[in-house]
Every structure is written in structure tokens, then in C-alpha cells.
Design an enzyme around this catalytic site. Structure first.
Site, mmCIF file in Angstrom:
data_model
loop_
_atom_site.group_PDB
_atom_site.id
_atom_site.type_symbol
_atom_site.label_atom_id
_atom_site.label_comp_id
_atom_site.label_asym_id
_atom_site.label_seq_id
_atom_site.Cartn_x
_atom_site.Cartn_y
_atom_site.Cartn_z
ATOM 1 N N SER A 64 36.113 82.022 67.738
ATOM 2 C CA SER A 64 34.850 82.375 67.098
ATOM 3 C C SER A 64 34.648 83.873 67.205
ATOM 4 O O SER A 64 34.815 84.442 68.293
ATOM 5 C CB SER A 64 33.691 81.644 67.769
ATOM 6 O OG SER A 64 32.485 82.308 67.478
ATOM 7 N N GLY A 114 16.219 77.798 64.617
ATOM 8 C CA GLY A 114 15.998 76.466 64.064
ATOM 9 C C GLY A 114 16.431 76.363 62.611
ATOM 10 O O GLY A 114 15.857 75.605 61.832
ATOM 11 N N SER A 116 19.515 75.494 61.665
ATOM 12 C CA SER A 116 20.649 74.563 61.563
ATOM 13 C C SER A 116 22.021 75.223 61.545
ATOM 14 O O SER A 116 22.861 74.911 60.701
ATOM 15 C CB SER A 116 20.514 73.671 60.323
ATOM 16 O OG SER A 116 19.447 72.828 60.488
ATOM 17 N N ASP A 162 19.844 68.112 57.676
ATOM 18 C CA ASP A 162 20.456 69.437 57.830
ATOM 19 C C ASP A 162 21.852 69.464 57.210
ATOM 20 O O ASP A 162 22.218 70.409 56.499
ATOM 21 C CB ASP A 162 20.541 69.828 59.310
ATOM 22 C CG ASP A 162 19.194 69.736 60.004
ATOM 23 O OD1 ASP A 162 18.166 69.699 59.307
ATOM 24 O OD2 ASP A 162 19.176 69.697 61.251
ATOM 25 N N TYR A 214 12.636 64.929 70.788
ATOM 26 C CA TYR A 214 13.114 64.460 69.474
ATOM 27 C C TYR A 214 13.483 62.982 69.554
ATOM 28 O O TYR A 214 13.034 62.167 68.731
ATOM 29 C CB TYR A 214 14.324 65.308 69.039
ATOM 30 C CG TYR A 214 14.814 65.007 67.638
ATOM 31 C CD1 TYR A 214 14.314 65.702 66.545
ATOM 32 C CD2 TYR A 214 15.761 64.017 67.406
ATOM 33 C CE1 TYR A 214 14.759 65.441 65.256
ATOM 34 C CE2 TYR A 214 16.212 63.742 66.128
ATOM 35 C CZ TYR A 214 15.709 64.456 65.056
ATOM 36 O OH TYR A 214 16.153 64.183 63.792
#
Ligand code: GLA
Length: 370
Positions: A64, A114, A116, A162, A214
Site C-alpha cells: 500500500s 466515514g 467508505s 457502500d 451498529y
């Protein structure tokens, strides 16, 4: 392209394919996806780009650009930790269809906002592998596989919104999605001719308990649906009658879900009628319902919404799962500055960390870039 150079430097050859998948903002329809309801997200101009070459063995090598150092080599799925779980989860779901892969990732979704970033990562990798192995999966099948990776492998019981937004959105459109039938339609949303713009207000706060809360909301909805004898809260037609039969949290959750589904349909109806300037009231009502009935807002989100409205926004609401992350505001272009000033001043007043403002445009969903 940066990610291609990093791929070559790490693995000594060029990637066979490169795919980009975006993050998302949800315009309206919050926590309705896992209740078989309606959502209306759009893709943001930030996302994840994945450069991928398949391997003949089952090893996964991952690099990454956002984490320094050598590629991580994962020989067994169990070894995967942190951000690598999202990628290895997708490979695990593909099983024999994919084998191993060499992968380089570059992402620019603002972290913790937030928006996604995890769905973007899953969908970018799944789309690239689908392409390379000629699997013939549709964008919705890619979204479903990515969601399953997140549910079963990462352990986050998210709905389909999402991943579907990341896989299916089109530039200049928001995606009206029926989370039961999985039927969807991209609806044009052109704010500029109305002198409007969409502003993302990133609170830069994320509360630790969000994951547990959640799952708890989801369980409350499922319990309420069982008591009402319906497959999902989507099926409640007589709201007053349903509320009479429920108490406490289950009653409040049901009220939010049923009214929120109606707000999605109403908002889509207004857009179809060309009444873009009228959608603000629905955004405001959604926020109040999420704050008071679903109880997933936070002081930072509430202050952002209230201050944005005071500064001249036509509507505002928290977006995404809640407990931090971002709010969105529908703002006349000539009020952009006063809205930002109003939110910044309110944050300073309360001693909150300064918010970050991101202008939102409606970007395309997953696509091949090389
Ligand atoms: C998170 C989940 C989505 C959806 C939203 C709330 O973003 O990943 O599936 O449930 O929360 O609308």
C-alpha cells in the site's frame, strides 16, 4: 501512474490490470439497507486504485502506498490483519476462482471521514480480479461478494449500500437502490444549474463504540420485525399500528426506518419532478430522526448540521453509520463561505477539533483505468 510505478518497483513487472473504485456519500436512506429498504448514495471523487497481477500459487503479496515498507506476504488467510483483511477477505470469497495475487494499492479517501474507504478497497480489488480471471461478475455481484468479505471475514455486519455505491454509481448521478430486490437506477443530480452545491463536513471524530452500536441497532430492528410478524421493517405499512405494539428502543428504531424509507422515495420523487431546491427539508428531517429515534448522531454531527443551517445551508444531515464521520450540507454556492465560517465558529466555541470541509462532486463508480 503512482501505483503502477510502485507495483513495478516492488514486483519487478507491470501489473496486468488497474482498477479504481470510489468511496461514497449517502444523500438519504440511512440504516435502511439492512432493513431491506431504500438508499440513495453517490460516489465521491476519492477512492482506491488497485494494480493487480494474478499468481499461480495461493500467496497474496500486498503493498500500500499509504503504509511504508516492503510488500506484506500472506500465505494463509488467517495471517491477515488491519487493512489487509479487506483484500484477503475478497480473495477468500473468490476461493478457487482467484488463487493468489500480487497487488499494489493507492488510496485517497479521507481516513475516518466515514466515506467508505473499506468498500472502495474491496470493490477495487474484486473488480480487478473479476476482469483478470474473466469471471463475468456483474457490478452488483461484485458488490455482494465485497459485502460478504466484510461480513464474514472482517466481521462488520454492514448492509449492501457502500459496496453497491462503489460498484454501480455513475458520474453526475446518485444511485436509487432497493436493498431487497437489488434493483437500482442512477438518477441525475445536477446541482450547479440551481446555484447549489454539496459540502461534506468531516467532523474528524470517530467514536470507539461505533462497531458495537451498529450491530446493536441491527439486532433491535430484527427483533422489532419479528414482533411485528414481518420479514423486515421495510414491510411495515401501518406505522401507527406497529408503534402501538412496540416499546422503547425498538419502537424508536422502527419509526426511523419506516419514515426514512418514505423520505428516500420522496426525495427521488422531487428530483424526478425537477424540484432539486426542495430536497433540503427531507435532509433535515432525516437528521432529526437519526438523532432522536435511531440515536446514532454525535454532538459534533449535531453542531455541524445546526451551524450549517444557520450559515445558510438549504438542508443538512449526518451521513453514513454515525457516531462521528461526516455530515453533508446542501449549500447555495454563494453561501459556501458563510456555512464554513458558521461551522468553524461553532466548533471553536465548543472546544471541538476543527472540522475539515470537502466539496463533493458526483463521481463515477468502479472502472478500469489501465
Ligand atoms: C454503514 C454500513 C452501511 C449502512 C450505513 C448506514 O456505512 O456499512 O451498510 O448500513 O452504515 O446507513
Amino acid at each position: 501512474m503512482r501505483v503502477v510505478e510502485a507495483f513495478r518497483a516492488a514486483y519487478g513487472s507491470s501489473p496486468q490490470t488497474v482498477w479504481h473504485a470510489p468511496g461514497r456519500v449517502n444523500l438519504i436512506g440511512e440504516h435502511t439497507d439492512y432493513n431491506d429498504g431504500f438508499v440513495f448514495p453517490f460516489a465521491v471523487p476519492w477512492g482506491v486504485t488497485a494494480a493487480v497481477t494474478p499468481r499461480t500459487d495461493t500467496t497474496v503479496r500486498l503493498l500500500s502506498l499509504q503504509s511504508s515498507g516492503e510488500p506484506v506476504t500472506i500465505a494463509s488467510h488467517d495471517e491477515s490483519k488491519g487493512w489487509t483483511r479487506y483484500v484477503v477477505g475478497v480473495l477468500a470469497m473468490l476461493g478457487d476462482r482467484a488463487g493468489g495475487a500480487d497487488i499494489a494499492i493507492d488510496g485517497d479517501v479521507p481516513q475516518g471521514a466515514g466515506l467508505s474507504s473499506s468498500a472502495a478497497l474491496e470493490v477495487a480489488v474484486a473488480s480487478a480480479l473479476n476482469d483478470l480471471h474473466g469471471l463475468g461478475m456483474t457490478p452488483m455481484e461484485i458488490a455482494l461478494l465485497s459485502q460478504k468479505a466484510e461480513n464474514d471475514f472482517v466481521g462488520m455486519p454492514c448492509g449492501i449500500m457502500d459496496q453497491a455505491a462503489s460498484a454501480l454509481c455513475q458520474e453526475g448521478h446518485a444511485l436509487f437502490l432497493d436493498c431487497r430486490s437489488l434493483g437500482s437506477r442512477n438518477i441525475p443530480l445536477d446541482l450547479a444549474p440551481h446555484g447549489l452545491s454539496m459540502l461534506i463536513i468531516d467532523t474528524q471524530v470517530h467514536h470507539e463504540h461505533a462497531g458495537g452500536e451498529y450491530a446493536k441497532r441491527r439486532a433491535e430492528c430484527e427483533s422489532a420485525a419479528r414482533k411485528l410478524g414481518v420479514a423486515a421493517l421495510r414491510d411495515v405499512t401501518d406505522l401507527a399500528g406497529a408503534l402501538d405494539r412496540l416499546q422503547g428502543a425498538e419502537r424508536r428504531r422502527t419509526e426511523h426506518i419506516v419514515t426514512e424509507n418514505h423520505r428516500v422515495e420522496a426525495l427521488v420523487g422531487l428530483l424526478r419532478a425537477g424540484a432539486v431546491t426542495e430536497i433540503g427539508a427531507l435532509l433535515n428531517a432525516s437528521h432529526l430522526s437519526l438523532r432522536d429515534k435511531y440515536e446514532v448522531s454525535s454532538p459534533e454531527l449535531d453542531v455541524a448540521v445546526e451551524a450549517a443551517l444557520r450559515g445558510g445551508a438549504r438542508g443538512a444531515r449526518m451521513t453514513g453509520g454515525g457516531f462521528g464521520g461526516s455530515a453533508i450540507a446542501l449549500v447555495p454556492v454563494d453561501r459556501l463561505e458563510s456555512v464554513q465560517e458558521s461551522v468553524s465558529a461553532a466548533y471553536a466555541d465548543r472546544g471541538f477539533q476543527a472540522p475539515r470541509f470537502l466539496p463533493a462532486s458526483l463521481a463515477p463508480g468502479a472502472h478500469r483505468v489501465a
